[in-house]
Design an enzyme around this catalytic site. Sequence first.
Site, PDB file in Angstrom:
ATOM      1  N   HIS A  94       0.827  -1.214   0.000  1.00  0.00           N
ATOM      2  CA  HIS A  94       0.000   0.000   0.000  1.00  0.00           C
ATOM      3  C   HIS A  94       0.858   1.258   0.000  1.00  0.00           C
ATOM      4  O   HIS A  94       0.368   2.336   0.299  1.00  0.00           O
ATOM      5  CB  HIS A  94      -0.904   0.033   1.235  1.00  0.00           C
ATOM      6  CG  HIS A  94      -1.734  -1.193   1.428  1.00  0.00           C
ATOM      7  ND1 HIS A  94      -2.649  -1.604   0.495  1.00  0.00           N
ATOM      8  CD2 HIS A  94      -1.776  -2.106   2.438  1.00  0.00           C
ATOM      9  CE1 HIS A  94      -3.229  -2.721   0.918  1.00  0.00           C
ATOM     10  NE2 HIS A  94      -2.710  -3.048   2.095  1.00  0.00           N
TER      11      HIS A  94
ATOM     12  N   HIS B  29      -7.068  -4.384  -1.106  1.00  0.00           N
ATOM     13  CA  HIS B  29      -6.375  -5.639  -1.411  1.00  0.00           C
ATOM     14  C   HIS B  29      -7.039  -6.310  -2.609  1.00  0.00           C
ATOM     15  O   HIS B  29      -6.866  -7.504  -2.841  1.00  0.00           O
ATOM     16  CB  HIS B  29      -6.421  -6.590  -0.220  1.00  0.00           C
ATOM     17  CG  HIS B  29      -5.984  -5.974   1.064  1.00  0.00           C
ATOM     18  ND1 HIS B  29      -6.848  -5.301   1.899  1.00  0.00           N
ATOM     19  CD2 HIS B  29      -4.769  -5.898   1.636  1.00  0.00           C
ATOM     20  CE1 HIS B  29      -6.172  -4.844   2.943  1.00  0.00           C
ATOM     21  NE2 HIS B  29      -4.906  -5.184   2.814  1.00  0.00           N
TER      22      HIS B  29
END
Lengths: 326, 326
Positions: free
Chosen positions: B56, B214
Amino acid sequence: MKKFVNGIDSMLQQSLAGFSRCHADIVRLDAGSRFICRSRKKAGKVALISGGGSGHEPLHAGFVGTGMLDAACPGQVFTSPTPDQMLAAAEAVDSGAGVLFIVKNYAGDVMNFSLAAEMYGGDNDTVITDDDVAIDKSSSAGRRGVAGTLVVEKVVGAAAERGDALPALKALAFRVNAMTRSLGVALTSCTVPAVGQPTFDIGDGEMEFGVGIHGEAGRRRIALQPADTIAELIVESILDDLGARAGDEALVLLNGFGGTPSMELYLMLDAASRQLERRGLRVSRSLVGSFVTSLDMAGCSITVTKLDPQIVALWDAPVHTAALRW
Amino acid sequence: MKKFVNGIDSMLQQSLAGFSRCHADIVRLDAGSRFICRSRKKAGKVALISGGGSGHEPLHAGFVGTGMLDAACPGQVFTSPTPDQMLAAAEAVDSGAGVLFIVKNYAGDVMNFSLAAEMYGGDNDTVITDDDVAIDKSSSAGRRGVAGTLVVEKVVGAAAERGDALPALKALAFRVNAMTRSLGVALTSCTVPAVGQPTFDIGDGEMEFGVGIHGEAGRRRIALQPADTIAELIVESILDDLGARAGDEALVLLNGFGGTPSMELYLMLDAASRQLERRGLRVSRSLVGSFVTSLDMAGCSITVTKLDPQIVALWDAPVHTAALRW
C-alpha cells in the site's frame, strides 16, 4: 481501454483544470489552457519555460513553482505543444530578464520551440536535453530527452531563482545535461487514449530494454531479468557512456513510468545504488518516484548525474512545486 | 507476473532498504527490519505508530516524519505485521508520553495490534480507522480502513507534534475518522507477488465499484462509466453516509491505487470537486496522488473529510515525511 476519462477531446483540459484547482497556491492555468505558470511572477529573474506532449505527468507542469520552472506548455497526449502556446507563456512570464526554453529532444518539440524562439520578441535562448543512452549518439535524430530533464530543470531552476543571467543559465543547463544519462526498461506498454490499444505488444516473459517515454522501441527486447540484473545492465550502459569513475559523486533518479508501484521503485533504487557503489561511485543524492511517466506503462528508468559542489548546492536548494518540494 | 524483484522472500527487505537509503534524512530502518521510525526521536511527545501489510506504499512508512507518524511496521505484502514488530517499534519511539496505535480495520491488524497493546508496558491506546462506505455498517467485521487513514494520521500527527496528550489524541483520531468516508473503484486487478496471478478477473468493459485496497470485491461489478459518472456515484455514496450538507467545508483526497497515472487522477479530482460543489459543499483542501495503493491496481478512491477550523489548522500544519511534505 480502461481509463478515467469523459472523452478523448476533453481529457487534457479537464486534467489541467484538476491540477490547477488542486495547486492554486502554486500555479495558475492560462485562460486559454495554453500553459500552466506560477501564480506569482517573480520580477528580475530569467523565466524558465518547458513543455511537451502530455502523458508524462508530473513532467512538466508539476515542476512549475519556486526554484524550478516558470511555465509549462502541455500538448495533447504524446503530441508537441504549438508555438503559440510557447509564445503566450513567454509573454506571460518574462519579467524582463529573458527566457530560457528547456526542450526535450523530439523533432516536434524542437521544431515548435524553435519557431516560438524565433518569433518571440524578447531575449531568449534554448537548451535541448538528450540524456537517453538507449539511442546511439550518432543517430540522425540524436538522443531522446527523458528523465534527466528533471535534473536539468531542478538545477537550472535553482540558479535562475538566485538571479543568474541567461547566458550563465544556458551554460549550466548544457553542463548538467552533459553530466546526465538515463536508460529505461518497460515491462508493459502504455495505451494512448486516442488510440485505445497498447502501443506495442510484449510477451509475459519479456522486457523492452532502452524503451522511450512514448513506448518507442529500445535497444533490444530481452527476457525479463531479476531486479539486480536489470540494475546492473542499466548502470553499465550509463557509466560506459558517461565516463564516470570510481570516486565520483553521483545523483540517482529512480523514475517510474506510471504503472509500477513505489515498492518496486525503492527496491530498484537499492539495486541501482549497490551497482554504482560496487563500481566505486558515491551515491550522495537520490530521488525515487514516478516523475517522467509514459501514461500507464509499467517500467522504470535510472538516471545518473555526476555531481560537483556547484550542482549539489543547486540540487539541494529549496523547491516548491506540485511534484517536488524540499 | 512482471515485477522488479529479485525474489519473493527478499522483496520487502530490499524495498525497505531502498526506502531508508533514499530518506535517511527523515527515517531509519530498524536493524531487524521490524519497523521504520524517525531518524530523530522527539522527546515529550506521544508517539504515533501505524502499520499493516505492505503493498500500500507510501502508506505507512512514507508518512513517518515530523508532523505525522513516529514509526510504521510493515508486514509482508497484504499480511499483517506481527505483535513483536509493534512492540519493538513502541519501545524504540516511546519518549515517555505514551503511544497511540493507529490501525486500519482488518481482522489480522486489529488482532496483532491489540496483542501488542496488551503486552506493551507503557501507556498506550489504539484507534481503528474504518472509512470505507463500500461495506455496510452492520457487517460483522465492520468497515475497512482505507485511504481516510492518511487524513487521520496527518491531522493527529500535527496534534501530537504540538504536544497534545494521549487521551486528547485518541479523541481527535476518533473524531476525524468519524468525519471521513472513502469509496474506491478498480479498473484492473492487482497481482500479489507471492501469488503471481491477478487477484480477480475483470472484463474489458467492467469496473469494480467499492473495491478494497487488497482487491476485495466491492459493492457491485458494473459497466465502465465516464469519469463524471464515476465521480457522481462515489460522491453520492459518500455524502449519503457522511450526512454532509450544503455549506459544509470539505477536504478531498483523490487517491490512486498504483496503476493509474496522475493525468487521470487530476481529471477525477476535477470531476469529484464539481460533484461536491453541485451539492453545495465547499472544497477548501485537496490532495491528489497514489498514497494508499494496492500494488499495481488501476483505479482510484475518493475520500471526503468534513472540515472544521481545528481540523483545517492541523491539516495545514507543516509535515515532513517521504511522501507528504508542506
